[in-house]
Structures are given as C-alpha cells and as structure tokens.
Design a protein around this motif. Structure first.
Motif, mmCIF file in Angstrom:
data_model
loop_
_atom_site.group_PDB
_atom_site.id
_atom_site.type_symbol
_atom_site.label_atom_id
_atom_site.label_comp_id
_atom_site.label_asym_id
_atom_site.label_seq_id
_atom_site.Cartn_x
_atom_site.Cartn_y
_atom_site.Cartn_z
ATOM 1 N N ASP A 57 0.832 -1.193 0.000
ATOM 2 C CA ASP A 57 0.000 0.000 0.000
ATOM 3 C C ASP A 57 0.873 1.251 0.000
ATOM 4 O OD1 ASP A 57 -2.493 1.209 -0.002
ATOM 5 O OD2 ASP A 57 -2.499 1.457 2.166
ATOM 6 N N VAL A 58 1.910 1.251 0.849
ATOM 7 C CA VAL A 58 2.859 2.366 0.876
ATOM 8 C C VAL A 58 3.561 2.483 -0.472
ATOM 9 C CG1 VAL A 58 4.974 3.263 1.915
ATOM 10 C CG2 VAL A 58 3.237 2.207 3.358
ATOM 11 N N ALA A 59 3.978 1.344 -1.021
ATOM 12 C CA ALA A 59 4.693 1.346 -2.290
ATOM 13 C C ALA A 59 3.837 1.919 -3.409
ATOM 14 C CB ALA A 59 5.127 -0.080 -2.639
ATOM 15 N N ARG A 82 11.171 -4.516 -1.910
ATOM 16 C CA ARG A 82 12.317 -3.672 -1.593
ATOM 17 C C ARG A 82 12.097 -2.940 -0.271
ATOM 18 N NH1 ARG A 82 13.669 0.310 -6.071
ATOM 19 N NH2 ARG A 82 15.628 0.472 -4.923
ATOM 20 N N LEU A 83 10.907 -2.385 -0.087
ATOM 21 C CA LEU A 83 10.633 -1.658 1.148
ATOM 22 C C LEU A 83 10.681 -2.590 2.346
ATOM 23 C CD1 LEU A 83 7.703 0.710 0.108
ATOM 24 C CD2 LEU A 83 10.141 1.190 0.200
ATOM 25 N N TYR A 84 10.224 -3.814 2.163
ATOM 26 C CA TYR A 84 10.246 -4.803 3.234
ATOM 27 C C TYR A 84 11.658 -4.986 3.777
ATOM 28 C CZ TYR A 84 9.572 -9.423 5.414
ATOM 29 O OH TYR A 84 9.526 -10.474 6.283
ATOM 30 N N THR A 94 5.013 0.855 12.557
ATOM 31 C CA THR A 94 4.160 1.972 12.179
ATOM 32 C C THR A 94 3.257 1.612 11.012
ATOM 33 O OG1 THR A 94 5.783 3.583 12.966
ATOM 34 C CG2 THR A 94 4.150 4.375 11.405
ATOM 35 N N VAL A 95 3.808 0.960 10.007
ATOM 36 C CA VAL A 95 3.007 0.548 8.861
ATOM 37 C C VAL A 95 1.901 -0.404 9.295
ATOM 38 C CG1 VAL A 95 3.038 -0.761 6.701
ATOM 39 C CG2 VAL A 95 4.806 0.940 7.153
ATOM 40 N N ASP A 96 2.225 -1.316 10.178
ATOM 41 C CA ASP A 96 1.269 -2.327 10.601
ATOM 42 C C ASP A 96 0.118 -1.741 11.404
ATOM 43 O OD1 ASP A 96 0.478 -5.025 10.566
ATOM 44 O OD2 ASP A 96 1.178 -5.296 12.610
ATOM 45 N N LEU A 97 0.356 -0.642 12.110
ATOM 46 C CA LEU A 97 -0.654 -0.073 13.007
ATOM 47 C C LEU A 97 -1.359 1.143 12.417
ATOM 48 C CD1 LEU A 97 1.278 -0.276 16.413
ATOM 49 C CD2 LEU A 97 -0.341 -1.915 15.446
ATOM 50 N N THR A 98 -1.140 1.397 11.139
ATOM 51 C CA THR A 98 -1.720 2.582 10.512
ATOM 52 C C THR A 98 -2.399 2.242 9.196
ATOM 53 O OG1 THR A 98 0.414 3.068 9.457
ATOM 54 C CG2 THR A 98 -0.044 4.163 11.561
ATOM 55 N N MET A 99 -3.159 3.193 8.706
ATOM 56 C CA MET A 99 -3.893 3.014 7.465
ATOM 57 C C MET A 99 -3.447 4.076 6.451
ATOM 58 S SD MET A 99 -5.449 0.602 8.941
ATOM 59 C CE MET A 99 -6.336 -0.016 7.511
ATOM 60 N N VAL A 127 1.235 10.136 10.671
ATOM 61 C CA VAL A 127 2.700 10.044 10.747
ATOM 62 C C VAL A 127 3.219 9.749 9.343
ATOM 63 C CG1 VAL A 127 2.732 9.259 13.136
ATOM 64 C CG2 VAL A 127 2.568 7.571 11.301
ATOM 65 N N ARG A 128 4.519 9.931 9.147
ATOM 66 C CA ARG A 128 5.097 9.679 7.830
ATOM 67 C C ARG A 128 6.003 8.459 7.860
ATOM 68 N NH1 ARG A 128 4.310 13.366 3.902
ATOM 69 N NH2 ARG A 128 3.428 15.384 4.532
ATOM 70 N N VAL A 129 5.852 7.606 6.854
ATOM 71 C CA VAL A 129 6.757 6.486 6.631
ATOM 72 C C VAL A 129 7.286 6.638 5.210
ATOM 73 C CG1 VAL A 129 6.995 3.993 6.481
ATOM 74 C CG2 VAL A 129 5.458 4.981 8.172
ATOM 75 N N LEU A 130 8.591 6.841 5.089
ATOM 76 C CA LEU A 130 9.207 7.088 3.791
ATOM 77 C C LEU A 130 8.540 8.262 3.076
ATOM 78 C CD1 LEU A 130 9.699 3.432 2.505
ATOM 79 C CD2 LEU A 130 11.307 4.869 3.743
ATOM 80 N N GLY A 131 8.093 9.250 3.843
ATOM 81 C CA GLY A 131 7.474 10.443 3.270
ATOM 82 C C GLY A 131 6.002 10.289 2.958
#
Length: 211
Positions: A57-59, A82-84, A94-99, A127-131
C-alpha cells in the motif's frame, strides 16, 4: 506455486534429512547452513503476509506520487519487496498499526482537501513512513465509517513521548475504568458508549514516556 502458497506440512522429515545429508560433505555446520539458506530465500522473496500487503500500500502511493523516476519504476509487488528489506523495526510497526491516505478517504468519503483540513485543525493525526502519510487505526470507527468520538481532545491529552505502538496498545487494551458489563478497551468504549471524556480522563493521568 504462487508467492502466497506454503508448503506447510507437505515437507516431510525425510526430505529435510536428505537436504541435511547432502550438505554434510560440503559444510562444517549443517544447521547453520540450512538456516542461512532459509534466510537467503526470505531476502530474495519474502512470503506473502498481511504486513507485506500494508507495505504494498505504501509502495503504491510512492509510485503514484512519482517518488521514483521512470528508470526506477517498479510494480507495486516488487517495490513492496524492496521496502520490506529496508524498513527498520519502528517503520514496520508503524506501517502495521496505521492506514493509508486512500483508505481514509474511502472510509470517510472525503475529498483530499477535506482530509488535509482535518489534519491542519487537529481533527486527525498522521505520521510519515518514507514520506508517505499513514493514519493510526484507532482514530476510526470502521463499522460506522466515521472518526471515533472526541479524537481532537484525545490527541491533546496523550502523554508526551508516546509512539504509535503506545497509543495502539492503550486503545486496544481493556481498562477497569471503562465498564459495560465488563472492562472495555477505549476503542470499543468510544464505538459503543461514545463518551470520550472518560477516555480523556484516563489519558490525563498517565505519565509521559522518556525518550
């Protein structure tokens, strides 16, 4: 076999023994070598999991935002892999606990402008993960497709130094002060009783977390 398939119980002890025996003349430590092979395979192609779906989803959002140049464009699956590999444990949590932003827009049926406004006035927190913006899941009532009651006040009352996982643990754990037949979690309490004052009072009594 697809990426999401698992051999599970189909791998027999005899098969594992044959692999061990084949390695024995080649290496000094068979157990260590088998473990290294398993680790290498994980790096090449991590197994499917709900967490990797979140990373995908982030990707996908990174691709849509043109965060990668044309020469670096990958499909969502490959970029997620790659992100993994590069996310540190805090990012993974953070990724796991956010939408995602898209998920929030679809749930609330908001426009991007409405979501940006909600963030600017403290109606929601992100919050930001990788922007990429990610939204802590405890803020949302999925069944009612809305923000839980009293989020702005709850955000103001959160102890200094709280991280994403601290807030998630607080909202998912039962509290003896929130009783409807039995102790409720703040998330359940806010969905059913819709009394944010009681939850805010608990938050106000919690000490800050040292950085």
């Amino acid at each position: 076999m697809s990426d999401g398939d698992s051999l599970g119980s189909s791998v027999s002890g005899a098969t594992v023994h044959r692999l061990s025996e084949a390695l024995r003349p080649l290496v000094d430590d068979v157990d260590l070598s088998v473990d290294a092979i398993a680790s290498a395979l994980e790096i090449v192609k991590p197994r499917k999991s709900p967490w990797r779906d979140r990373v995908a989803d982030v990707a996908e959002e990174l691709i849509e935002r043109s965060a990668y140049g044309e020469a670096e464009q990958f499909d969502t699956e490959n970029l997620a892999t790659r992100l993994y590999l590069v996310l540190d444990p805090d990012d993974q949590m953070t990724v796991d606990l956010t939408m995602s932003r898209r998920w929030v827009l679809e749930l609330l049926r908001w426009t991007p402008e409405e979501l940006d406004h909600a963030l600017s006035v403290g109606q929601l927190v992100a919050v930001r993960v990788l922007g990429v913006l990610r939204f802590p899941r405890w803020q949302f009532d999925v069944e009612e497709a809305c923000i839980v009651d009293g989020v702005p006040e709850l955000l103001r009352r959160m102890p200094k130094g709280w991280r994403i996982r601290d807030a998630d643990e607080f909202f998912s754990a039962p509290h003896r002060e929130l009783v409807v037949q039995q102790p409720q979690s703040p998330s359940a309490w806010l969905r059913s009783v819709k009394d944010s004052d009681a939850v805010a009072a608990i938050l106000a009594d919690l000490p800050p977390i040292d950085a």
